[in-house]
Motif scaffolding. Sequence first.
Motif, PDB file in Angstrom:
ATOM      1  N   GLN A   1      -3.212   3.687   3.310  1.00  0.00           N
ATOM      2  CA  GLN A   1      -3.188   4.596   2.169  1.00  0.00           C
ATOM      3  C   GLN A   1      -3.300   6.045   2.629  1.00  0.00           C
ATOM      4  OE1 GLN A   1      -6.009   3.465  -0.881  1.00  0.00           O
ATOM      5  NE2 GLN A   1      -6.079   5.544  -1.738  1.00  0.00           N
TER       6      GLN A   1
ATOM      7  N   VAL B   1       0.862  -1.187   0.000  1.00  0.00           N
ATOM      8  CA  VAL B   1       0.000   0.000   0.000  1.00  0.00           C
ATOM      9  C   VAL B   1       0.893   1.230   0.000  1.00  0.00           C
ATOM     10  CG1 VAL B   1      -1.846   1.274   1.166  1.00  0.00           C
ATOM     11  CG2 VAL B   1      -1.770  -1.232   1.326  1.00  0.00           C
ATOM     12  N   GLY B   2       0.960   1.918  -1.117  1.00  0.00           N
ATOM     13  CA  GLY B   2       1.836   3.079  -1.199  1.00  0.00           C
ATOM     14  C   GLY B   2       3.273   2.690  -0.926  1.00  0.00           C
TER      15      GLY B   2
END
Length: 276
Positions: A135, A95-96
């Motif tokens: 996120q 995530v990211g």
Amino acid sequence: MQGTYTELTVTPSAHLELFLDFLQTIFPDTIEITENSLIIRSEESLDDVIWGVQQFAEALSKQFGKEISVKTVTESKENIDWISKYREAIRPVEVGDFYVYPSWEAPKDGKRNIMIDPALAFGSGHHETTASCLQAINKYVKEKDTFLDVGCGSGILGIAASMSGAIVDACDTDPLAVENAQKNFALNNQSIRNIWEGSAPAAKEQYDVVAANIVADVLRMIAKDLKKCTKDNGLLILSGILDTKESSIEEVFSELELIETIAKNEWRTKIYRKQG
């Protein structure tokens, strides 16, 4: 390992997320979430768990003024080491800048690696609400921000905030979660300033960012406290919100500025700014 284990399927008529929150307080291991049911597995007797969810359904019925029923089905199954099979099914989540992985996998170069074993506590990064919070943290949390994780579970959100340079406090009403979060912070070589058993009312200061990944009904109940411990111009990251509950959250937090909604399947994460 015994020859068989018990699989218990819990199907409430409403408020699945509240039953999940309740089960997480009384059952220490992994809970599988389906569209309408919750499934737990154990080699020990689950009679106390069945009694507990029935009592919880009665309490909810009184609280909401309407009948909320719960169906429980138990099945004895051959023990084929479902924990190992579950581990085989768990894969790292990216995530990211964050890479969340279990202890039996390897970290990833160039990422902020967070080691979390899913069986320890809720919050492994695989659930939509946790991934959405990661996120939001990746996007909004800055160096030197003060950060409070309300209902910290495994500690994953606080660990991510710490890796982003934030000064982190956390709390959870479950003492097991507090213990596991501390262990996970140490495991990931991150520091946590304060952690306590309890919730937002016990906070002694206001924070630049407050995150609460719980369930919508609980978010509504503690809305005043969440706002109180957020600084003017600070951010609130709220998650654990089913799409059917989204409007009720928007109503309670209507005086704040909604700056983003992250939607993943039926789950919503909402980021608010408390205007000064």
